[in-house]
Design a protein around this motif. Structure first.
Motif, PDB file in Angstrom:
ATOM      1  N   MET A  69       0.832  -1.204   0.000  1.00 51.22           N
ATOM      2  CA  MET A  69       0.000   0.000   0.000  1.00 51.22           C
ATOM      3  C   MET A  69       0.864   1.250   0.000  1.00 51.22           C
ATOM      4  O   MET A  69       0.449   2.311  -0.451  1.00 51.22           O
ATOM      5  N   ARG A 100      -1.988  -7.223  -3.547  1.00 54.86           N
ATOM      6  CA  ARG A 100      -3.101  -6.746  -2.729  1.00 54.86           C
ATOM      7  C   ARG A 100      -4.327  -7.651  -2.843  1.00 54.86           C
ATOM      8  O   ARG A 100      -5.173  -7.671  -1.964  1.00 54.86           O
ATOM      9  N   ARG A 101      -4.427  -8.386  -3.940  1.00 52.93           N
ATOM     10  CA  ARG A 101      -5.567  -9.297  -4.057  1.00 52.93           C
ATOM     11  C   ARG A 101      -5.385 -10.510  -3.157  1.00 52.93           C
ATOM     12  O   ARG A 101      -6.361 -11.120  -2.744  1.00 52.93           O
ATOM     13  N   PHE A 107      -8.975  -0.823   7.316  1.00 51.20           N
ATOM     14  CA  PHE A 107      -8.315   0.423   7.706  1.00 51.20           C
ATOM     15  C   PHE A 107      -8.831   0.952   9.042  1.00 51.20           C
ATOM     16  O   PHE A 107      -9.821   0.470   9.584  1.00 51.20           O
ATOM     17  N   ASN A 111     -14.237   2.599   5.875  1.00 49.22           N
ATOM     18  CA  ASN A 111     -14.287   3.324   4.603  1.00 49.22           C
ATOM     19  C   ASN A 111     -15.104   2.601   3.541  1.00 49.22           C
ATOM     20  O   ASN A 111     -14.590   2.267   2.488  1.00 49.22           O
ATOM     21  N   PHE A 113     -17.593   2.177   0.421  1.00 50.87           N
ATOM     22  CA  PHE A 113     -17.810   3.017  -0.758  1.00 50.87           C
ATOM     23  C   PHE A 113     -19.221   3.587  -0.706  1.00 50.87           C
ATOM     24  O   PHE A 113     -20.111   3.022  -0.076  1.00 50.87           O
ATOM     25  N   LEU A 127     -13.712  -7.223  -9.188  1.00 50.86           N
ATOM     26  CA  LEU A 127     -12.325  -6.970  -9.584  1.00 50.86           C
ATOM     27  C   LEU A 127     -11.636  -8.254 -10.003  1.00 50.86           C
ATOM     28  O   LEU A 127     -10.817  -8.279 -10.907  1.00 50.86           O
TER      29      LEU A 127
ATOM     30  N   GLU B 230      -7.860   4.360  -1.000  1.00 54.40           N
ATOM     31  CA  GLU B 230      -7.054   3.310  -0.374  1.00 54.40           C
ATOM     32  C   GLU B 230      -7.851   2.019  -0.239  1.00 54.40           C
ATOM     33  O   GLU B 230      -7.318   0.936  -0.440  1.00 54.40           O
ATOM     34  N   ALA B 231      -9.142   2.161   0.129  1.00 50.58           N
ATOM     35  CA  ALA B 231      -9.979   0.968   0.275  1.00 50.58           C
ATOM     36  C   ALA B 231     -10.007   0.193  -1.035  1.00 50.58           C
ATOM     37  O   ALA B 231      -9.870  -1.028  -1.051  1.00 50.58           O
ATOM     38  N   ALA B 232     -10.165   0.914  -2.136  1.00 51.48           N
ATOM     39  CA  ALA B 232     -10.248   0.242  -3.432  1.00 51.48           C
ATOM     40  C   ALA B 232      -8.894  -0.340  -3.840  1.00 51.48           C
ATOM     41  O   ALA B 232      -8.801  -1.499  -4.267  1.00 51.48           O
ATOM     42  N   TYR B 233      -7.823   0.446  -3.664  1.00 50.80           N
ATOM     43  CA  TYR B 233      -6.498  -0.088  -3.988  1.00 50.80           C
ATOM     44  C   TYR B 233      -6.180  -1.291  -3.099  1.00 50.80           C
ATOM     45  O   TYR B 233      -5.585  -2.264  -3.539  1.00 50.80           O
ATOM     46  N   GLY B 234      -6.604  -1.216  -1.832  1.00 47.89           N
ATOM     47  CA  GLY B 234      -6.342  -2.294  -0.884  1.00 47.89           C
ATOM     48  C   GLY B 234      -7.032  -3.593  -1.266  1.00 47.89           C
ATOM     49  O   GLY B 234      -6.587  -4.671  -0.885  1.00 47.89           O
ATOM     50  N   LEU B 235      -8.130  -3.495  -2.003  1.00 44.90           N
ATOM     51  CA  LEU B 235      -8.822  -4.702  -2.468  1.00 44.90           C
ATOM     52  C   LEU B 235      -8.158  -5.251  -3.717  1.00 44.90           C
ATOM     53  O   LEU B 235      -8.581  -6.271  -4.246  1.00 44.90           O
ATOM     54  N   GLY B 236      -7.147  -4.554  -4.222  1.00 46.13           N
ATOM     55  CA  GLY B 236      -6.471  -5.029  -5.417  1.00 46.13           C
ATOM     56  C   GLY B 236      -7.057  -4.474  -6.687  1.00 46.13           C
ATOM     57  O   GLY B 236      -7.062  -5.145  -7.724  1.00 46.13           O
ATOM     58  N   ALA B 237      -7.588  -3.245  -6.620  1.00 47.43           N
ATOM     59  CA  ALA B 237      -8.107  -2.628  -7.839  1.00 47.43           C
ATOM     60  C   ALA B 237      -6.962  -1.938  -8.573  1.00 47.43           C
ATOM     61  O   ALA B 237      -6.049  -1.409  -7.942  1.00 47.43           O
TER      62      ALA B 237
END
Lengths: 273, 347
Positions: A69, A100-101, A107, A111, A113, A127, B230-237
């Motif tokens: 990250m 990350r997958r 966090f 957070n 969406f 994804l 960050e939430a989205a990147y953290g999921l691997g987007a």
């Protein structure tokens, strides 16, 4: 390259004290600022590992290194390797997105969406181009996050209308929906009240059956309640800088009752913070 | 095991002790036991009341101003409203000699040129906003580009008009000719481009409203909390999954707001359009045919208008005002709805 195959739905046997993440950070920089030095530790499969230490000692930074990250931060640089299942995740050929997958994250601030509860959980599945039985997987993830009974009648309504504790459990459901192998949790309870905190802790103890969990916490009692192993980090203020380093890493019981280092002892006694 | 230079524990408690010995607590200084708090002074209260009063007056003045404008224009337009009524917006003659006035082509031209410009400017504006906020550039280059785009807003309208005449029209003419010759059966390309027309006007108009849309969208996009990204990147987007899936979605009400502002500006834009649209009273689907807008009609005809034509022009102005107000109201409703849908009615 990391394998991109979908993780197994069931981890058959949990082999204890098997190293899943081997972290060898020599130095870590943000621009010219050295944030971390000398942080070597191994995260074991199927256990909860807690990071404790004073504010600004770099606990979160180390955690965020484990799924790359920190790559999103300008000027980030790392000396050392972090091996995940034997592969160096900082090797140039590795795609951070793939890392990350496999290694999910929850966090400090919940957070979700700005979309419906259902779509939040399904986001990760989309994804990963999961096609089969998305409603079933969403339900499964919400059940395991202990949120299903509270939201099953309003899956289409906005996730932002949930309470803070519910939002955080939704974020956990979102993270585990794709069955990652590791769950990194960056102070997941610090924005929550004691009751919501207790629920998340119970949840972590249940999730430990299937996932390896690494948690950063400010709460020493929380670490004692849930963690199998605990890492204590402290900050070196010599050379008019603030560089975090790992002081001690041991089984939780041993670290809290028989600390081997003077710093650990002083911190646990509350003699400095 | 590394050893830091100092032990914070020892030095801290030492300093505490020395503090105690130097300055003992309040017991020896009895004056401190008397409270020093006091209510706000008369001046504080008067300033607050005065400011509040002024704010009320100015707020009401704005409303009075709008009403006065409406009353004045309405008053001047009244004879024309009585004379032409609904036929003013359904027919397409503008003949001062026979006192026949109607503005259907102008309404059509206003709406079509503005909406076309809005579509083009939104596409590029949002693209620019993404480019300037999502870590494609280093912060310094981002600032330079932002300044350049904002400079576009400082170019006077008449300069845009000249640029349209001398650069845009000659540039698009070969493309327009090709499209007309090969795809002339499609209504949009059914007439040749003779010079000024709907397409060149819309293109120039889109560049004129681009800075507004890009700047407001940029603000909306950079207001998306980093935690969500960050939430989205953290999921691997990947970046191209994060941007439409999370960033644009969360910023959507702000981007709608940008579009409403841009459309408002496009509807009222006069000078460049008067130079580029062709000032021709016809309703045509073709992008290449000359057209007219309400604002251009007003600008072109006012200087030489007689009494009756002036009343008709006032009627046209009233219609332009109504269109602008209508668009803004619809825009506000859309923004409200989007915000509510995204937040689940919590804010």
């Amino acid at each position: 390259m990391l394998t991109l195959q979908k993780p197994h739905r069931h981890v058959e046997t949990v082999i204890h004290s098997e190293v899943l993440i081997d972290c060898r950070i020599e130095n870590l920089y943000y621009g010219d600022f050295r944030a971390i030095r000398d942080c070597d530790l191994s995260i074991e499969r199927g256990k909860i590992t807690a990071f404790i230490g004073p504010s600004g000692c770099g606990k979160s930074t180390v955690l965020r290194c484990m799924n790359r990250m920190n790559d999103l931060v300008q000027g980030f640089r790392i000396d050392g390797q972090i091996h995940f299942q034997g592969q160096d995740i900082y090797h140039p050929s590795v795609d951070p997105v793939a890392v990350r997958r496999h290694i999910g994250m929850v966090f400090q601030q919940p957070n979700p969406f700005a979309m419906s509860i259902y779509k939040n959980v399904a986001f990760g599945l989309k994804l990963n181009r999961v096609k089969d039985d998305i409603p079933g997987r969403v339900e499964d993830a919400l059940r395991r996050a202990g949120l299903w009974d509270e939201v099953k009648d309003k899956l289409k309504s906005s996730a932002l209308a949930l309470s803070g504790g519910q939002q955080q459990r939704l974020c956990i459901a979102r993270a585990i929906a794709t069955e990652p192998q590791v769950l990194l949790m960056d102070e997941p309870c610090s924005a929550l009240d004691p009751i919501a905190t207790r629920r998340i802790e119970e949840l972590m103890l249940q999730l430990k059956e299937r996932y390896t969990i690494v948690i950063v916490t400010h709460n020493l009692h929380q670490a004692q309640r849930i963690a199998d192993k605990t890492a204590f980090m402290y900050v070196d203020t010599s050379n008019s800088s603030r560089t975090g380093f790992l002081v001690e890493y041991a089984d939780t019981h041993r670290l809290f009752n028989h600390p081997q280092q003077e710093y650990t002892l002083q911190y646990l006694r509350g003699e400095f913070s | 095991m590394p050893t830091p230079a100092q032990s914070p524990h020892v030095s801290q408690s030492n300093s505490m002790v020395s503090n105690h010995s130097k300055r003992s607590p309040a017991r020896t200084s009895p004056t401190f036991e008397v409270s020093v708090v006091s209510p706000p002074s008369t001046t504080d209260v008067l300033v607050d009341r005065g400011f509040r009063g002024l704010a009320y007056v100015f707020a009401w003045l704005t409303i009075v101003l709008v009403c006065t404008i409406l009353y004045e224009i309405g008053g001047h337009a009244f004879p024309a409203i009585q004379e032409y009524g609904l036929s003013f917006v359904t027919q397409s003659t503008w003949d001062a000699n026979n006192a026949q006035f109607s503005v259907l082509p102008e309404i059509w031209g206003t709406l079509s040129s503005s909406l076309l410009a809005l579509a083009i400017a939104t596409f590029f504006g949002v693209f620019i906003a993404i480019f300037l906020t999502q870590d494609f550039l280093t912060p310094r280059v981002e600032r330079v580009f932002t300044t350049i785009f904002e400079l576009l807003a400082a170019i006077p309208s008449v300069v845009y008009g000249l640029w349209g005449i001398y650069i845009v029209i000659p540039t698009i003419r070969p493309i327009a000719t090709w499209l007309h010759e090969h795809l002339g059966t499609i209504p949009f390309f059914s007439t040749p481009l003779s010079g000024p027309g709907l397409l060149p006007a819309s293109l120039v108009l889109s560049i004129m409203i681009l800075p507004t849309i890009a700047a407001v969208s940029r603000d909306a996009i950079s207001a998306v909390p980093n935690q969500l990204r960050e939430a989205a990147y953290g999921l691997g987007a990947t970046r191209w999954q994060v941007i439409p899936g999370v960033v644009l979605r969360t910023a959507s009400s702000g981007i709608f707001g940008a579009m409403v502002l841009g459309l408002g500006r496009a509807l009222g834009e006069t000078m460049a359009l008067a130079m580029l649209i062709g000032n021709s009273n016809q309703v045509s689907l073709s992008l290449f045919s000359p057209a007219n807008t309400l604002a251009a009609l007003l600008a072109n005809n006012f200087p030489e208008a007689g009494k009756v034509e002036e009343q008709a022009l006032m009627f046209a102005a009233l219609i332009l005002l109504a269109i602008t107000l209508g668009v803004n109201m619809i825009g506000t409703v859309i923004i409200d709805r989007t915000t509510r849908r995204l937040t689940g009615g919590t804010s």
